[in-house]
Design an enzyme around this catalytic site. Structure first.
Site, PDB file in Angstrom:
ATOM      1  CG  HIS A  41      -2.078  -0.903   1.095  1.00 33.75           C
ATOM      2  ND1 HIS A  41      -3.219  -0.765   1.850  1.00 33.75           N
ATOM      3  CD2 HIS A  41      -2.291  -1.946   0.270  1.00 33.75           C
ATOM      4  CE1 HIS A  41      -4.083  -1.701   1.496  1.00 33.75           C
ATOM      5  NE2 HIS A  41      -3.541  -2.440   0.561  1.00 33.75           N
ATOM      6  CE  LYS A  63       4.329   3.668  13.291  1.00 36.44           C
ATOM      7  NZ  LYS A  63       4.003   3.079  12.009  1.00 36.44           N
ATOM      8  N   PRO A  72      -4.129   0.881  18.467  1.00 34.82           N
ATOM      9  CG  PRO A  72      -5.982  -0.430  17.947  1.00 34.82           C
ATOM     10  CD  PRO A  72      -5.333   0.285  19.067  1.00 34.82           C
ATOM     11  CE1 TYR A 122      -1.144   4.299   9.158  1.00 39.47           C
ATOM     12  CE2 TYR A 122       0.051   3.042   7.494  1.00 39.47           C
ATOM     13  CZ  TYR A 122      -1.053   3.216   8.308  1.00 39.47           C
ATOM     14  OH  TYR A 122      -2.052   2.282   8.281  1.00 39.47           O
TER      15      TYR A 122
HETATM   16  C1  FAD Z   1      -7.000  -7.329  20.306  1.00 37.11           C
HETATM   17  C2  FAD Z   1      -5.723  -6.755  19.733  1.00 37.11           C
HETATM   18  C3  FAD Z   1      -5.743  -6.117  18.477  1.00 37.11           C
HETATM   19  C4  FAD Z   1      -4.565  -5.586  17.955  1.00 37.11           C
HETATM   20  N1  FAD Z   1      -4.589  -4.952  16.734  1.00 37.11           N
HETATM   21  C5  FAD Z   1      -3.446  -4.434  16.239  1.00 37.11           C
HETATM   22  C6  FAD Z   1      -3.412  -3.775  14.988  1.00 37.11           C
HETATM   23  O1  FAD Z   1      -4.417  -3.644  14.319  1.00 37.11           O
HETATM   24  N2  FAD Z   1      -2.216  -3.284  14.553  1.00 37.11           N
HETATM   25  C7  FAD Z   1      -1.047  -3.434  15.267  1.00 37.11           C
HETATM   26  O2  FAD Z   1       0.030  -3.033  14.832  1.00 37.11           O
HETATM   27  N3  FAD Z   1      -1.052  -4.048  16.447  1.00 37.11           N
HETATM   28  C8  FAD Z   1      -2.217  -4.551  16.944  1.00 37.11           C
HETATM   29  N4  FAD Z   1      -2.201  -5.174  18.128  1.00 37.11           N
HETATM   30  C9  FAD Z   1      -0.928  -5.271  18.806  1.00 37.11           C
HETATM   31  C10 FAD Z   1      -0.103  -6.436  18.261  1.00 37.11           C
HETATM   32  O3  FAD Z   1      -0.918  -7.543  18.037  1.00 37.11           O
HETATM   33  C11 FAD Z   1       0.970  -6.709  19.290  1.00 37.11           C
HETATM   34  O4  FAD Z   1       1.771  -5.556  19.387  1.00 37.11           O
HETATM   35  C12 FAD Z   1       1.827  -7.916  18.964  1.00 37.11           C
HETATM   36  O5  FAD Z   1       1.077  -9.092  19.093  1.00 37.11           O
HETATM   37  C13 FAD Z   1       3.019  -7.955  19.911  1.00 37.11           C
HETATM   38  O6  FAD Z   1       3.650  -9.185  19.796  1.00 37.11           O
HETATM   39  P1  FAD Z   1       4.350  -9.827  21.077  1.00 37.11           P
HETATM   40  O7  FAD Z   1       4.926 -11.103  20.582  1.00 37.11           O
HETATM   41  O8  FAD Z   1       5.224  -8.841  21.723  1.00 37.11           O
HETATM   42  O9  FAD Z   1       3.175 -10.084  22.105  1.00 37.11           O
HETATM   43  P2  FAD Z   1       1.905 -11.154  22.022  1.00 37.11           P
HETATM   44  O10 FAD Z   1       1.480 -11.229  20.630  1.00 37.11           O
HETATM   45  O11 FAD Z   1       1.019 -10.708  23.072  1.00 37.11           O
HETATM   46  O12 FAD Z   1       2.643 -12.491  22.393  1.00 37.11           O
HETATM   47  C14 FAD Z   1       2.999 -12.792  23.723  1.00 37.11           C
HETATM   48  C15 FAD Z   1       2.975 -14.285  23.887  1.00 37.11           C
HETATM   49  O13 FAD Z   1       3.381 -14.595  25.220  1.00 37.11           O
HETATM   50  C16 FAD Z   1       2.560 -15.623  25.712  1.00 37.11           C
HETATM   51  N5  FAD Z   1       2.549 -15.571  27.173  1.00 37.11           N
HETATM   52  C17 FAD Z   1       1.902 -14.721  27.977  1.00 37.11           C
HETATM   53  N6  FAD Z   1       2.100 -15.030  29.264  1.00 37.11           N
HETATM   54  C18 FAD Z   1       2.915 -16.101  29.264  1.00 37.11           C
HETATM   55  C19 FAD Z   1       3.468 -16.890  30.298  1.00 37.11           C
HETATM   56  N7  FAD Z   1       3.202 -16.659  31.587  1.00 37.11           N
HETATM   57  N8  FAD Z   1       4.253 -17.929  29.958  1.00 37.11           N
HETATM   58  C20 FAD Z   1       4.527 -18.201  28.654  1.00 37.11           C
HETATM   59  N9  FAD Z   1       4.015 -17.489  27.634  1.00 37.11           N
HETATM   60  C21 FAD Z   1       3.214 -16.449  27.941  1.00 37.11           C
HETATM   61  C22 FAD Z   1       1.189 -15.326  25.112  1.00 37.11           C
HETATM   62  O14 FAD Z   1       0.344 -16.453  25.093  1.00 37.11           O
HETATM   63  C23 FAD Z   1       1.581 -14.870  23.716  1.00 37.11           C
HETATM   64  O15 FAD Z   1       1.604 -15.916  22.779  1.00 37.11           O
HETATM   65  C24 FAD Z   1      -3.370  -5.691  18.672  1.00 37.11           C
HETATM   66  C25 FAD Z   1      -3.347  -6.323  19.931  1.00 37.11           C
HETATM   67  C26 FAD Z   1      -4.521  -6.845  20.460  1.00 37.11           C
HETATM   68  C27 FAD Z   1      -4.479  -7.510  21.830  1.00 37.11           C
END
Ligand code: FAD
Length: 388
Positions: A72, A296, A292, A383
């Site tokens: 995009h 980011k 969101p 962005y």
């Molecule tokens: C509902 C929702 C909608 C979103 N929409 C957007 C969007 O449109 N655009 C955007 O950029 N971002 C969005 N985000 C944010 C984006 O999804 C996150 O920034 C991204 O998932 C971050 O990745 P992460 O691996 O750091 O964390 P997560 O994806 O949260 O991964 C963390 C992992 O750790 C695991 N975990 C947690 N506790 C424990 C434990 N005690 N022991 C072992 N494992 C554990 C969890 O199960 C999970 O799999 C959204 C987030 C949510 C919640």
């Protein structure tokens, strides 16, 4: 058990870091609380910055993304029943790729499978120990047995609610937070997108976003209360409300259909400092959350991984300066993205108690953006993602 880097959390940041470190020749173990199917079913982010795409490519996990992702070159911004385009390619010669987080996570699991490096799913009661020594370890339960893994480094990639951030002493950890007084009701539907690019709409009834995953799968959002019950919204009520908030030409021509997923996400800005304490480093949502609006969250997580992978590699080559500087380096970029997401959220949403004056100020902000190439360039730079 022993590994060099024990990663808590098998979401996108844990998987990506694990795979990049594996490619660098380091031993990693990923501990994930949920099942793989559960992690892969979480519908979240959909817009990838160019830097995130390049980092995924470096991990060898971008083949499908490059074939199936949608480039995009701009976004549409709408207010007062009309819209204008911010053309990233024309302004700064860069673009973003629309490719769902579920797909990114699938590709990263596939890469991890190919490497043969371990991910333990269904771990419980994860606790972090001796983080401020050179011999930290992580204890947990798996398949009913108590286990412990000794390591050189612990990486907290366990999202906002995980135990890693909590392991940093209260006397050290500083947190900064803003909870927004609304949420996003999101609907996924097997319909063609309303337009070729994302449409962000400001409206006195509240914000709306027309987004997409591919040519046949669309993602729409409307601003609601943060504690809204998604089941209280029939599909018909959702489509009616969405169409009231976007410009008429789009509302009249867009295809609607049954929702295949409906959920409400609260909006919050949150930053924890520092992102490294002793032998523990935080990445992604474990350290920061953005609303969101600026797309980011996932991109910031990939940025952290980029810095930390380089820092850990250097540490194993005998140069600890990268790890020592990791927190400051990552946080500098995190605060910029936090500011951008906050600004876009403030500009596009209706706040409780907002007056007609407040609405006019938002509309004036958007009108300025429409006419000023300088303002558009600032939006475009943020962005598509600030450089690493
Ligand atoms: C509902 C929702 C909608 C979103 N929409 C957007 C969007 O449109 N655009 C955007 O950029 N971002 C969005 N985000 C944010 C984006 O999804 C996150 O920034 C991204 O998932 C971050 O990745 P992460 O691996 O750091 O964390 P997560 O994806 O949260 O991964 C963390 C992992 O750790 C695991 N975990 C947690 N506790 C424990 C434990 N005690 N022991 C072992 N494992 C554990 C969890 O199960 C999970 O799999 C959204 C987030 C949510 C919640």
């Amino acid at each position: 058990m022993r590994t060099q880097v024990c990663i808590i959390g098998g979401g996108p940041s844990g998987l990506l870091l694990g795979h990049l470190l594996h490619l660098a020749g380091l031993d990693t173990l990923i501990l994930e609380r949920q099942s793989r199917a559960y992690v892969l079913s979480r519908i979240r982010a959909g817009v990838l910055e160019q830097g995130a795409v390049e980092t995924l490519a470096r991990a060898g996990a971008a083949t499908r993304l490059e074939a199936q992702g949608f480039r995009h070159a701009g976004i549409e911004l709408a207010a007062q029943n009309r819209s204008f385009r911010v053309d990233f390619r024309d302004l700064i010669d860069r673009d973003v790729v629309v490719y769902g987080q579920t797909e990114v996570t699938t590709d990263l699991y596939d890469a991890r499978d190919r490497s043969g490096a371990p991910v333990l799913h269904g771990v419980e009661d994860v606790t972090l120990h001796d983080i401020d020594t050179d011999c930290p370890h992580v204890a947990f339960r798996h398949d009913g047995a108590h286990r412990s893994v000794a390591c050189d480094w612990i990486v907290g990639a366990d999202g906002f609610h995980g135990p890693s951030r909590q392991a940093i002493p209260r006397s050290v950890l500083r947190t900064y937070e803003r909870i927004y007084p609304f949420g996003w009701l999101g609907v996924l539907s097997e319909t063609p997108p309303a337009g070729p690019e994302l449409i962000y709409a400001n409206h006195p009834r509240g914000f709306a976003l027309c987004s997409m995953r591919n040519e046949g799968l669309s993602r729409y959002y409307i601003q609601t209360a943060a504690d809204e019950d998604p089941e209280a919204w029939t599909d018909e009520a959702f489509w009616d409300e969405l169409r009231r908030r976007i410009p008429e030409p789009v509302a009249e021509t867009m295809q609607i259909g049954p929702s295949i997923e409906k959920s409400v996400a609260p909006l919050r800005s949150f930053v924890a400092e520092p992102m490294r304490w002793g032998r523990l480093c935080l990445v992604g949502d474990a350290a920061h959350i953005v609303p969101p609006t600026g797309a980011k969250g996932l991109n910031l997580a990939v940025g952290d991984v980029h810095y930390l992978e380089e820092a850990l590699r250097r540490a194993y080559d005998g140069d600890p300066s990268g790890v020592d500087g990791y927190s400051d380096r990552a946080l500098a970029r995190v605060w910029q993205a936090t500011r951008f997401s906050w600004w876009l959220t403030m500009t596009l949403h209706r706040f409780p108690g907002a007056s007609d004056f407040d609405q006019r100020m938002q509309e004036a902000d958007l009108a300025y953006l429409e006419t000023s190439r300088t303002a558009q360039r600032a939006l475009a730079e943020n962005y598509v993602g600030l450089p690493y």
